[in-house]
Design a protein around this motif. Structure first.
Motif, PDB file in Angstrom:
ATOM      1  N   PHE A 104       0.835  -1.206   0.000  1.00 42.52           N
ATOM      2  CA  PHE A 104       0.000   0.000   0.000  1.00 42.52           C
ATOM      3  C   PHE A 104       0.867   1.252   0.000  1.00 42.52           C
ATOM      4  O   PHE A 104       0.596   2.207  -0.737  1.00 42.52           O
ATOM      5  CB  PHE A 104      -0.943  -0.002   1.208  1.00 42.52           C
ATOM      6  N   SER A 105       1.913   1.266   0.819  1.00 44.71           N
ATOM      7  CA  SER A 105       2.762   2.459   0.920  1.00 44.71           C
ATOM      8  C   SER A 105       3.458   2.769  -0.404  1.00 44.71           C
ATOM      9  O   SER A 105       3.677   3.937  -0.726  1.00 44.71           O
ATOM     10  CB  SER A 105       3.791   2.298   2.037  1.00 44.71           C
ATOM     11  N   THR A 106       3.772   1.754  -1.186  1.00 42.73           N
ATOM     12  CA  THR A 106       4.389   1.970  -2.494  1.00 42.73           C
ATOM     13  C   THR A 106       3.388   2.583  -3.463  1.00 42.73           C
ATOM     14  O   THR A 106       3.721   3.509  -4.206  1.00 42.73           O
ATOM     15  CB  THR A 106       4.947   0.648  -3.048  1.00 42.73           C
ATOM     16  N   VAL A 107       2.163   2.077  -3.453  1.00 43.96           N
ATOM     17  CA  VAL A 107       1.110   2.648  -4.294  1.00 43.96           C
ATOM     18  C   VAL A 107       0.886   4.115  -3.920  1.00 43.96           C
ATOM     19  O   VAL A 107       0.805   4.986  -4.787  1.00 43.96           O
ATOM     20  CB  VAL A 107      -0.204   1.844  -4.168  1.00 43.96           C
ATOM     21  N   GLN A 108       0.827   4.384  -2.648  1.00 46.33           N
ATOM     22  CA  GLN A 108       0.600   5.746  -2.167  1.00 46.33           C
ATOM     23  C   GLN A 108       1.716   6.690  -2.626  1.00 46.33           C
ATOM     24  O   GLN A 108       1.449   7.795  -3.126  1.00 46.33           O
ATOM     25  CB  GLN A 108       0.501   5.734  -0.648  1.00 46.33           C
ATOM     26  N   ARG A 109       2.970   6.274  -2.486  1.00 50.62           N
ATOM     27  CA  ARG A 109       4.098   7.109  -2.922  1.00 50.62           C
ATOM     28  C   ARG A 109       4.082   7.329  -4.424  1.00 50.62           C
ATOM     29  O   ARG A 109       4.356   8.427  -4.911  1.00 50.62           O
ATOM     30  CB  ARG A 109       5.430   6.476  -2.509  1.00 50.62           C
ATOM     31  N   ALA A 110       3.759   6.283  -5.181  1.00 51.75           N
ATOM     32  CA  ALA A 110       3.721   6.389  -6.640  1.00 51.75           C
ATOM     33  C   ALA A 110       2.643   7.383  -7.080  1.00 51.75           C
ATOM     34  O   ALA A 110       2.870   8.201  -7.974  1.00 51.75           O
ATOM     35  CB  ALA A 110       3.465   5.017  -7.259  1.00 51.75           C
ATOM     36  N   ILE A 111       1.492   7.319  -6.446  1.00 46.49           N
ATOM     37  CA  ILE A 111       0.393   8.227  -6.775  1.00 46.49           C
ATOM     38  C   ILE A 111       0.781   9.669  -6.459  1.00 46.49           C
ATOM     39  O   ILE A 111       0.545  10.579  -7.259  1.00 46.49           O
ATOM     40  CB  ILE A 111      -0.893   7.801  -6.048  1.00 46.49           C
ATOM     41  N   GLU A 112       1.387   9.894  -5.316  1.00 44.19           N
ATOM     42  CA  GLU A 112       1.769  11.250  -4.910  1.00 44.19           C
ATOM     43  C   GLU A 112       2.742  11.897  -5.901  1.00 44.19           C
ATOM     44  O   GLU A 112       2.744  13.109  -6.064  1.00 44.19           O
ATOM     45  CB  GLU A 112       2.382  11.226  -3.515  1.00 44.19           C
ATOM     46  N   ALA A 113       3.561  11.083  -6.571  1.00 46.21           N
ATOM     47  CA  ALA A 113       4.585  11.604  -7.473  1.00 46.21           C
ATOM     48  C   ALA A 113       4.166  11.553  -8.942  1.00 46.21           C
ATOM     49  O   ALA A 113       5.007  11.726  -9.826  1.00 46.21           O
ATOM     50  CB  ALA A 113       5.879  10.817  -7.267  1.00 46.21           C
ATOM     51  N   SER A 114       2.890  11.312  -9.217  1.00 43.87           N
ATOM     52  CA  SER A 114       2.431  11.130 -10.590  1.00 43.87           C
ATOM     53  C   SER A 114       1.207  11.987 -10.889  1.00 43.87           C
ATOM     54  O   SER A 114       0.543  12.489  -9.988  1.00 43.87           O
ATOM     55  CB  SER A 114       2.053   9.659 -10.819  1.00 43.87           C
ATOM     56  N   LEU A 115       0.907  12.091 -12.167  1.00 45.49           N
ATOM     57  CA  LEU A 115      -0.339  12.690 -12.632  1.00 45.49           C
ATOM     58  C   LEU A 115      -1.335  11.545 -12.747  1.00 45.49           C
ATOM     59  O   LEU A 115      -1.142  10.633 -13.564  1.00 45.49           O
ATOM     60  CB  LEU A 115      -0.128  13.369 -13.991  1.00 45.49           C
TER      61      LEU A 115
END
Length: 147
Positions: free
Chosen positions: A34-45
């Motif tokens: 979950f934390s990886t998905v969250q970080r990826a979303i925060e750094a993406s459009l």
């Protein structure tokens, strides 16, 4: 056909739903924390697709906003497929102002090349020029964290 709304507002994203799909149903991110998905979303459009206020689809673009973009994590929930929602989601991605005038827009797919072809994507002209460092089982080896 049901009308969906597409938004890039990250506050609207249903993170548990996105994580559940990617970690349990996708062919490319099984077991992703979950934390990886969250970080990826925060750094993406990111693009959320919503039907009657409930999220039914998602797409994420990694981009510098000037020369390059990489389309990833595109999905429509299985129960909502076959209604044109993926085309509407892709149209929103391709029309987004930050994604205009890019020199290169990449994606990797084994599941829907016919969808992406409708939006101008073709096999790489020089596949021998592309390299990758792929660790397909990385999520199995990472310590699992709660989130």
């Amino acid at each position: 056909m049901n009308r969906i709304n597409i938004s890039t507002d990250q506050a609207l994203l249903d993170l548990p739903l996105i994580h559940r799909f990617l970690s349990e149903q996708s062919t490319w991110a099984l077991g992703i924390p979950f934390s990886t998905v969250q970080r990826a979303i925060e750094a993406s459009l990111c693009f959320g697709a919503y039907l009657d206020g409930a999220q039914i689809g998602f797409a994420r673009v990694i981009t510098d906003g000037a020369t390059f973009a990489y389309l990833v994590d595109v999905f429509v929930l299985p129960e909502h497929r076959g209604c044109g929602h993926s085309k509407r989601l892709m149209a929103a991605v391709m029309q987004h102002p930050e994604l205009q005038g890019l020199r290169r827009f990449l994606l990797a797919t084994s599941t829907a090349p016919q969808l992406y072809a409708q939006f101008g994507f073709t096999p790489a002209g020089k596949p021998q020029a592309f390299m990758e460092r792929l660790e397909p089982d990385i999520y199995k080896r990472l310590p699992q964290t709660q989130g």
